[in-house]
Design a protein around this motif. Structure first.
Motif, PDB file in Angstrom:
ATOM      1  N   PRO A 191      40.029  39.481 -18.447  1.00 22.78           N
ATOM      2  CA  PRO A 191      39.384  40.221 -19.539  1.00 22.78           C
ATOM      3  C   PRO A 191      38.582  41.459 -19.119  1.00 22.78           C
ATOM      4  O   PRO A 191      38.589  42.460 -19.819  1.00 22.78           O
ATOM      5  N   ASP A 192      37.916  41.418 -17.981  1.00 20.97           N
ATOM      6  CA  ASP A 192      37.035  42.523 -17.618  1.00 20.97           C
ATOM      7  C   ASP A 192      37.674  43.617 -16.779  1.00 20.97           C
ATOM      8  O   ASP A 192      37.076  44.686 -16.609  1.00 20.97           O
ATOM      9  N   LEU A 193      38.876  43.383 -16.244  1.00 20.52           N
ATOM     10  CA  LEU A 193      39.557  44.427 -15.474  1.00 20.52           C
ATOM     11  C   LEU A 193      41.012  44.078 -15.272  1.00 20.52           C
ATOM     12  O   LEU A 193      41.428  42.941 -15.433  1.00 20.52           O
ATOM     13  N   SER A 194      41.781  45.098 -14.942  1.00 23.01           N
ATOM     14  CA  SER A 194      43.163  44.875 -14.529  1.00 23.01           C
ATOM     15  C   SER A 194      43.458  45.839 -13.390  1.00 23.01           C
ATOM     16  O   SER A 194      42.810  46.884 -13.252  1.00 23.01           O
ATOM     17  N   ILE A 195      44.430  45.458 -12.569  1.00 22.49           N
ATOM     18  CA  ILE A 195      44.772  46.222 -11.368  1.00 22.49           C
ATOM     19  C   ILE A 195      46.286  46.345 -11.299  1.00 22.49           C
ATOM     20  O   ILE A 195      47.011  45.376 -11.540  1.00 22.49           O
ATOM     21  N   GLY A 196      46.740  47.529 -10.938  1.00 21.12           N
ATOM     22  CA  GLY A 196      48.164  47.746 -10.765  1.00 21.12           C
ATOM     23  C   GLY A 196      48.413  48.902  -9.824  1.00 21.12           C
ATOM     24  O   GLY A 196      47.482  49.586  -9.386  1.00 21.12           O
ATOM     25  N   THR A 197      49.686  49.121  -9.519  1.00 23.57           N
ATOM     26  CA  THR A 197      50.088  50.239  -8.670  1.00 23.57           C
ATOM     27  C   THR A 197      51.007  51.152  -9.466  1.00 23.57           C
ATOM     28  O   THR A 197      51.960  50.690 -10.092  1.00 23.57           O
ATOM     29  N   TYR A 198      50.681  52.437  -9.439  1.00 19.90           N
ATOM     30  CA  TYR A 198      51.448  53.469 -10.125  1.00 19.90           C
ATOM     31  C   TYR A 198      52.136  54.304  -9.056  1.00 19.90           C
ATOM     32  O   TYR A 198      51.471  54.801  -8.138  1.00 19.90           O
ATOM     33  N   SER A 199      53.463  54.446  -9.145  1.00 21.10           N
ATOM     34  CA  SER A 199      54.242  55.195  -8.156  1.00 21.10           C
ATOM     35  C   SER A 199      55.028  56.314  -8.832  1.00 21.10           C
ATOM     36  O   SER A 199      55.644  56.093  -9.879  1.00 21.10           O
ATOM     37  N   VAL A 200      54.993  57.497  -8.216  1.00 19.26           N
ATOM     38  CA  VAL A 200      55.754  58.647  -8.697  1.00 19.26           C
ATOM     39  C   VAL A 200      56.356  59.315  -7.466  1.00 19.26           C
ATOM     40  O   VAL A 200      55.637  59.595  -6.499  1.00 19.26           O
ATOM     41  N   PRO A 201      57.668  59.593  -7.466  1.00 21.18           N
ATOM     42  CA  PRO A 201      58.274  60.202  -6.281  1.00 21.18           C
ATOM     43  C   PRO A 201      57.893  61.678  -6.133  1.00 21.18           C
ATOM     44  O   PRO A 201      57.483  62.330  -7.098  1.00 21.18           O
ATOM     45  N   ALA A 202      58.046  62.187  -4.927  1.00 19.08           N
ATOM     46  CA  ALA A 202      57.830  63.609  -4.679  1.00 19.08           C
ATOM     47  C   ALA A 202      58.672  64.418  -5.658  1.00 19.08           C
ATOM     48  O   ALA A 202      59.840  64.098  -5.895  1.00 19.08           O
ATOM     49  N   GLY A 203      58.057  65.423  -6.276  1.00 14.27           N
ATOM     50  CA  GLY A 203      58.757  66.245  -7.258  1.00 14.27           C
ATOM     51  C   GLY A 203      58.828  65.623  -8.637  1.00 14.27           C
ATOM     52  O   GLY A 203      59.325  66.243  -9.571  1.00 14.27           O
ATOM     53  N   GLY A 204      58.337  64.394  -8.787  1.00 13.88           N
ATOM     54  CA  GLY A 204      58.395  63.693 -10.066  1.00 13.88           C
ATOM     55  C   GLY A 204      57.381  64.216 -11.060  1.00 13.88           C
ATOM     56  O   GLY A 204      56.524  65.039 -10.745  1.00 13.88           O
ATOM     57  N   VAL A 205      57.491  63.706 -12.292  1.00 21.55           N
ATOM     58  CA  VAL A 205      56.617  64.113 -13.381  1.00 21.55           C
ATOM     59  C   VAL A 205      55.802  62.910 -13.843  1.00 21.55           C
ATOM     60  O   VAL A 205      56.357  61.843 -14.106  1.00 21.55           O
ATOM     61  N   ASP A 206      54.499  63.089 -13.922  1.00 25.91           N
ATOM     62  CA  ASP A 206      53.593  62.062 -14.413  1.00 25.91           C
ATOM     63  C   ASP A 206      53.396  62.295 -15.897  1.00 25.91           C
ATOM     64  O   ASP A 206      52.731  63.240 -16.298  1.00 25.91           O
ATOM     65  N   GLY A 207      53.975  61.443 -16.728  1.00 28.38           N
ATOM     66  CA  GLY A 207      53.911  61.631 -18.170  1.00 28.38           C
ATOM     67  C   GLY A 207      52.944  60.706 -18.867  1.00 28.38           C
ATOM     68  O   GLY A 207      53.128  60.418 -20.046  1.00 28.38           O
ATOM     69  N   GLN A 208      51.912  60.242 -18.181  1.00 25.68           N
ATOM     70  CA  GLN A 208      51.015  59.272 -18.809  1.00 25.68           C
ATOM     71  C   GLN A 208      50.135  59.909 -19.879  1.00 25.68           C
ATOM     72  O   GLN A 208      49.902  61.115 -19.892  1.00 25.68           O
ATOM     73  N   SER A 209      49.650  59.066 -20.777  1.00 25.57           N
ATOM     74  CA  SER A 209      48.743  59.452 -21.846  1.00 25.57           C
ATOM     75  C   SER A 209      47.364  58.897 -21.540  1.00 25.57           C
ATOM     76  O   SER A 209      47.233  57.954 -20.754  1.00 25.57           O
ATOM     77  N   PRO A 210      46.324  59.437 -22.178  1.00 28.33           N
ATOM     78  CA  PRO A 210      44.977  58.896 -21.946  1.00 28.33           C
ATOM     79  C   PRO A 210      44.911  57.414 -22.308  1.00 28.33           C
ATOM     80  O   PRO A 210      45.599  56.958 -23.217  1.00 28.33           O
ATOM     81  N   HIS A 211      44.065  56.702 -21.591  1.00 32.97           N
ATOM     82  CA  HIS A 211      43.890  55.269 -21.832  1.00 32.97           C
ATOM     83  C   HIS A 211      42.581  55.016 -22.568  1.00 32.97           C
ATOM     84  O   HIS A 211      41.664  55.838 -22.530  1.00 32.97           O
ATOM     85  N   THR A 212      42.489  53.872 -23.196  1.00 30.77           N
ATOM     86  CA  THR A 212      41.278  53.506 -23.931  1.00 30.77           C
ATOM     87  C   THR A 212      40.251  52.822 -23.036  1.00 30.77           C
ATOM     88  O   THR A 212      39.182  52.453 -23.503  1.00 30.77           O
ATOM     89  N   GLU A 213      40.576  52.648 -21.764  1.00 31.31           N
ATOM     90  CA  GLU A 213      39.674  52.022 -20.800  1.00 31.31           C
ATOM     91  C   GLU A 213      39.358  53.016 -19.680  1.00 31.31           C
ATOM     92  O   GLU A 213      40.123  53.924 -19.405  1.00 31.31           O
ATOM     93  N   ASP A 214      38.208  52.815 -19.028  1.00 31.50           N
ATOM     94  CA  ASP A 214      37.880  53.595 -17.842  1.00 31.50           C
ATOM     95  C   ASP A 214      38.866  53.236 -16.734  1.00 31.50           C
ATOM     96  O   ASP A 214      39.374  52.096 -16.684  1.00 31.50           O
ATOM     97  N   GLU A 215      39.118  54.207 -15.838  1.00 28.87           N
ATOM     98  CA  GLU A 215      40.044  53.973 -14.729  1.00 28.87           C
ATOM     99  C   GLU A 215      39.452  54.466 -13.412  1.00 28.87           C
ATOM    100  O   GLU A 215      38.757  55.478 -13.386  1.00 28.87           O
ATOM    101  N   VAL A 216      39.774  53.756 -12.358  1.00 29.24           N
ATOM    102  CA  VAL A 216      39.514  54.224 -11.003  1.00 29.24           C
ATOM    103  C   VAL A 216      40.853  54.229 -10.291  1.00 29.24           C
ATOM    104  O   VAL A 216      41.581  53.225 -10.302  1.00 29.24           O
ATOM    105  N   TYR A 217      41.198  55.378  -9.719  1.00 33.55           N
ATOM    106  CA  TYR A 217      42.419  55.525  -8.938  1.00 33.55           C
ATOM    107  C   TYR A 217      42.053  55.576  -7.464  1.00 33.55           C
ATOM    108  O   TYR A 217      41.125  56.295  -7.093  1.00 33.55           O
ATOM    109  N   VAL A 218      42.805  54.863  -6.641  1.00 35.53           N
ATOM    110  CA  VAL A 218      42.681  54.970  -5.189  1.00 35.53           C
ATOM    111  C   VAL A 218      44.060  55.357  -4.670  1.00 35.53           C
ATOM    112  O   VAL A 218      45.013  54.582  -4.790  1.00 35.53           O
TER     113      VAL A 218
END
Length: 108
Positions: A27-54
């Motif tokens: 309930p209080d957090l979720s964790i995942g891995t987001y992968s995009v290849p070199a030259g790729g396009v990141d098409g994400q939309s804003p999220h309703t939760e705060d995010e930390v990217y590492v």
């Protein structure tokens, strides 16, 4: 306790051109891995939760309405809920560990 050994590892994207793998969701957090290849396009939309990217692998530029910055392995990025953002100029296969607080889609 849970060790999440696959977290942060680059995964070759499928037809969408990017890959999302959720590793943990409580309930209080979720964790995942987001992968995009070199030259790729990141098409994400804003999220309703705060995010930390590492960034665990690759190089890109993070772009928000407030500016942009180069990122690479070890970069830590905070994006508040609702802020538009994307990775651009992806020059090396990008893998990003993503932590949502609270869990992704819990405020949707």
């Amino acid at each position: 306790m849970r060790i999440i050994s696959e977290a942060g590892l680059y995964t070759t994207p499928g037809e969408s051109g990017r890959h999302w793998a959720e590793h943990l969701s409580v309930p209080d957090l979720s964790i995942g891995t987001y992968s995009v290849p070199a030259g790729g396009v990141d098409g994400q939309s804003p999220h309703t939760e705060d995010e930390v990217y590492v960034v665990t692998a690759g190089r890109a530029t993070i772009v928000t309405p407030g500016g942009s910055a180069p990122v690479g392995p070890g970069s830590v990025i905070y994006v508040p809920a609702g802020e538009e953002h994307r990775f651009a100029d992806i020059t090396e296969d990008l893998a990003v560990l993503v932590v949502f607080g609270p869990a992704e889609y819990s405020r949707a």
